[in-house]
Scaffold this motif. Sequence first.
Motif, PDB file in Angstrom:
ATOM      1  N   TYR A 172      67.759  36.600  32.892  1.00 31.49           N
ATOM      2  CA  TYR A 172      68.043  35.262  33.418  1.00 31.49           C
ATOM      3  C   TYR A 172      66.811  34.805  34.176  1.00 31.49           C
ATOM      4  CZ  TYR A 172      69.846  38.070  37.432  1.00 31.49           C
ATOM      5  OH  TYR A 172      70.014  38.974  38.452  1.00 31.49           O
ATOM      6  N   THR A 223      78.596  37.686  39.359  1.00 36.73           N
ATOM      7  CA  THR A 223      77.182  38.077  39.339  1.00 36.73           C
ATOM      8  C   THR A 223      76.320  37.049  38.595  1.00 36.73           C
ATOM      9  OG1 THR A 223      77.585  39.276  37.306  1.00 36.73           O
ATOM     10  CG2 THR A 223      77.732  40.544  39.315  1.00 36.73           C
ATOM     11  N   ALA A 224      75.030  37.126  38.897  1.00 43.74           N
ATOM     12  CA  ALA A 224      74.068  36.311  38.148  1.00 43.74           C
ATOM     13  C   ALA A 224      74.113  36.737  36.679  1.00 43.74           C
ATOM     14  CB  ALA A 224      72.677  36.529  38.730  1.00 43.74           C
ATOM     15  N   LYS A 225      74.321  38.055  36.474  1.00 48.29           N
ATOM     16  CA  LYS A 225      74.367  38.561  35.105  1.00 48.29           C
ATOM     17  C   LYS A 225      75.483  37.877  34.312  1.00 48.29           C
ATOM     18  CE  LYS A 225      74.593  42.956  36.406  1.00 48.29           C
ATOM     19  NZ  LYS A 225      74.229  42.900  37.825  1.00 48.29           N
ATOM     20  N   GLY A 271      83.557  39.995  40.404  1.00 50.08           N
ATOM     21  CA  GLY A 271      82.115  40.047  40.702  1.00 50.08           C
ATOM     22  C   GLY A 271      81.399  38.873  40.030  1.00 50.08           C
ATOM     23  N   GLU A 296      82.317  52.098  41.756  1.00 48.25           N
ATOM     24  CA  GLU A 296      82.792  51.675  43.086  1.00 48.25           C
ATOM     25  C   GLU A 296      84.039  50.791  42.961  1.00 48.25           C
ATOM     26  OE1 GLU A 296      79.666  49.900  45.428  1.00 48.25           O
ATOM     27  OE2 GLU A 296      81.086  49.027  46.856  1.00 48.25           O
ATOM     28  N   HIS A 324      71.909  48.585  39.779  1.00 50.93           N
ATOM     29  CA  HIS A 324      71.663  47.466  38.854  1.00 50.93           C
ATOM     30  C   HIS A 324      71.720  47.886  37.384  1.00 50.93           C
ATOM     31  CE1 HIS A 324      71.086  44.379  41.832  1.00 50.93           C
ATOM     32  NE2 HIS A 324      70.408  45.259  42.549  1.00 50.93           N
ATOM     33  N   LYS A 354      79.009  32.808  48.066  1.00 53.38           N
ATOM     34  CA  LYS A 354      79.517  32.468  46.720  1.00 53.38           C
ATOM     35  C   LYS A 354      80.957  31.937  46.777  1.00 53.38           C
ATOM     36  CE  LYS A 354      76.700  35.996  44.388  1.00 53.38           C
ATOM     37  NZ  LYS A 354      76.682  37.188  43.523  1.00 53.38           N
ATOM     38  N   TYR A 366      72.283  35.750  47.048  1.00 55.32           N
ATOM     39  CA  TYR A 366      72.382  37.185  46.781  1.00 55.32           C
ATOM     40  C   TYR A 366      72.178  38.023  48.043  1.00 55.32           C
ATOM     41  CZ  TYR A 366      71.918  41.794  44.991  1.00 55.32           C
ATOM     42  OH  TYR A 366      72.122  43.132  44.786  1.00 55.32           O
ATOM     43  N   LYS A 418      88.049  51.478  44.091  1.00 57.70           N
ATOM     44  CA  LYS A 418      88.715  50.527  44.984  1.00 57.70           C
ATOM     45  C   LYS A 418      90.004  49.975  44.359  1.00 57.70           C
ATOM     46  CE  LYS A 418      87.175  46.164  46.948  1.00 57.70           C
ATOM     47  NZ  LYS A 418      85.982  45.317  47.024  1.00 57.70           N
ATOM     48  N   ASN A 475      77.788  46.908  36.661  1.00 59.08           N
ATOM     49  CA  ASN A 475      76.865  47.889  37.243  1.00 59.08           C
ATOM     50  C   ASN A 475      77.467  48.585  38.460  1.00 59.08           C
ATOM     51  OD1 ASN A 475      76.572  45.078  38.010  1.00 59.08           O
ATOM     52  ND2 ASN A 475      75.072  45.743  39.496  1.00 59.08           N
ATOM     53  N   ASP A 511      85.071  37.406  44.444  1.00 61.89           N
ATOM     54  CA  ASP A 511      83.819  37.975  44.939  1.00 61.89           C
ATOM     55  C   ASP A 511      83.877  38.079  46.463  1.00 61.89           C
ATOM     56  OD1 ASP A 511      80.815  38.233  43.461  1.00 61.89           O
ATOM     57  OD2 ASP A 511      80.793  38.154  45.651  1.00 61.89           O
ATOM     58  N   THR A 512      83.135  39.040  46.984  1.00 59.38           N
ATOM     59  CA  THR A 512      83.139  39.272  48.440  1.00 59.38           C
ATOM     60  C   THR A 512      81.964  38.592  49.155  1.00 59.38           C
ATOM     61  OG1 THR A 512      81.953  41.314  47.965  1.00 59.38           O
ATOM     62  CG2 THR A 512      84.319  41.522  48.360  1.00 59.38           C
ATOM     63  N   THR A 513      81.016  38.015  48.406  1.00 57.73           N
ATOM     64  CA  THR A 513      79.805  37.446  49.022  1.00 57.73           C
ATOM     65  C   THR A 513      80.106  36.098  49.693  1.00 57.73           C
ATOM     66  OG1 THR A 513      78.625  38.401  47.151  1.00 57.73           O
ATOM     67  CG2 THR A 513      77.374  36.885  48.573  1.00 57.73           C
TER      68      THR A 513
HETATM   69  P1  TYD Z   1      75.038  42.473  41.572  1.00 57.09           P
HETATM   70  O1  TYD Z   1      75.579  43.646  40.904  1.00 57.09           O
HETATM   71  O2  TYD Z   1      73.922  42.713  42.444  1.00 57.09           O
HETATM   72  O3  TYD Z   1      74.698  41.466  40.432  1.00 57.09           O
HETATM   73  P2  TYD Z   1      73.635  40.320  40.112  1.00 57.09           P
HETATM   74  O4  TYD Z   1      72.300  40.816  40.563  1.00 57.09           O
HETATM   75  O5  TYD Z   1      73.777  40.188  38.635  1.00 57.09           O
HETATM   76  O6  TYD Z   1      74.092  39.079  40.831  1.00 57.09           O
HETATM   77  O7  TYD Z   1      76.203  41.734  42.356  1.00 57.09           O
HETATM   78  C1  TYD Z   1      77.437  42.303  42.561  1.00 57.09           C
HETATM   79  C2  TYD Z   1      78.444  41.207  42.879  1.00 57.09           C
HETATM   80  O8  TYD Z   1      79.732  41.772  42.884  1.00 57.09           O
HETATM   81  C3  TYD Z   1      78.214  40.583  44.249  1.00 57.09           C
HETATM   82  O9  TYD Z   1      78.375  39.184  44.133  1.00 57.09           O
HETATM   83  C4  TYD Z   1      79.320  41.189  45.094  1.00 57.09           C
HETATM   84  C5  TYD Z   1      80.387  41.455  44.086  1.00 57.09           C
HETATM   85  N1  TYD Z   1      81.323  42.543  44.439  1.00 57.09           N
HETATM   86  C6  TYD Z   1      82.636  42.233  44.771  1.00 57.09           C
HETATM   87  O10 TYD Z   1      83.006  41.060  44.790  1.00 57.09           O
HETATM   88  N2  TYD Z   1      83.496  43.261  45.086  1.00 57.09           N
HETATM   89  C7  TYD Z   1      83.119  44.549  45.091  1.00 57.09           C
HETATM   90  O11 TYD Z   1      83.936  45.435  45.383  1.00 57.09           O
HETATM   91  C8  TYD Z   1      81.766  44.861  44.750  1.00 57.09           C
HETATM   92  C9  TYD Z   1      81.322  46.282  44.731  1.00 57.09           C
HETATM   93  C10 TYD Z   1      80.909  43.833  44.423  1.00 57.09           C
END
Ligand code: TYD
Length: 397
Positions: free
Chosen positions: A203, A309-311, A307, A372, A235, A336, A64, A376, A368, A331-333
Amino acid sequence: MYIKKFLDLGMQPLANRYLTKKDILKKTQEIFYHLEVGFNIKTKLVSILKKIPSKIIFDDKYPYRSSMSRTMILSFKKLAKNIINNYNPNFILEIGSNDGALIRNFSKNKAICVEPCKNLAKITKRMGYKTYSNYWDIQLAKKIKSKTKNIDLIYSANTLSHINDTNSVFNSICHVLTDDGILIIEEPSFLECLKKVAYDQFYNEHVYVFSLSSIINLVKKFNLEVFDIEKINTHGGSLRYHIKRVSNNKFKIDNKVKIQLEQELKNGINKYSTYIKFKNKVINSKKKLKKIFLRLKKRNKKIIGYGATAKSSTVLNFCNIKNETLEYFLDTTPGKIGKYMPGTHIPIKGYNRSLLNEADYAFLGAWNLKEEIFKKERRYIKNGRKFITHVPVPKII
Ligand code: TYD
């Protein structure tokens, strides 16, 4: 004895434990645990019942990153400005500094980071901040206090709710904080979770989902009190608590605190029956979401996730939605990309527009960050493509 179970989200994997290709090929055993949620009728604290030791969750590969969305970066920037204007601290300590999204707004010789995940601690160290790569506890607090005596602001976002032992958390905070110091905590708000039927706030990492009522009860044992709150949109709806020692008369208790408490009471967060109603809404939400996916699949629509996400791990595992239905996540992370969602093994691809445009529907894992993301993806929406969300009720948008 005081904790009453109200929700069973089934067997769940660790929500941020994304699998590698090797894990999939080798069929590496994932850790699954029974995700049940309870309400303490005495303290009003909502918690998951099976608590996983921090060491299993927060390791040197924790994926994260706080800086992955503009929403979060802007929120931290604004907060840093407010901290300087309102409190002008001599020294700031951040518990759970992640990749430095907040601390980067403060001077390097007036700030300390605490971040147990070594991969993240490395980032703030590289930025030049003194970073302790340890879990937040009394040993660490003593070590820090022996070196730095003037910590008059402690900040922690989305971290304290991850630590099982709340007594240790606040005891350690009181150990390092100066007498007139301020503690600022930011956490998802249980009231928002209730209103949005956001059961995916539960979670393994979210041991607690705090409300103002439960925070007041938690901190009073340490002669601390909440004197101000801010509602923020991070969040999925969070509360930022400004806390001081009871003995500090410099700040009056703001009326917002009273108003929020009244709101929480009005919404029944002190009554067990509210939690049972919430559980029934969660069961309905599951039925509806499954129906939507099934209907679209019957029509041969291509569905992906937006996205990872953990959620979404909670949602997909609870609703038993797998790879056959949801083809991949975008996802952009960096940590991941190329991995697989825990439990469901849905692949995660690096975000790119053409991959998104291949989809007819995208499940909004990061609901959440909807504003944004919608900004985009104006073109995707303009082209008649749709998102699927489960919050507050499952629907196509
Ligand atoms: P987050 O909302 O913090 O969720 P959690 O705490 O449940 O993991 O994580 C947002 C995720 O969404 C994060 O992995 C990045 C991703 N993301 C994208 O891939 N593209 C985007 O444009 C944005 C805003 C987020």
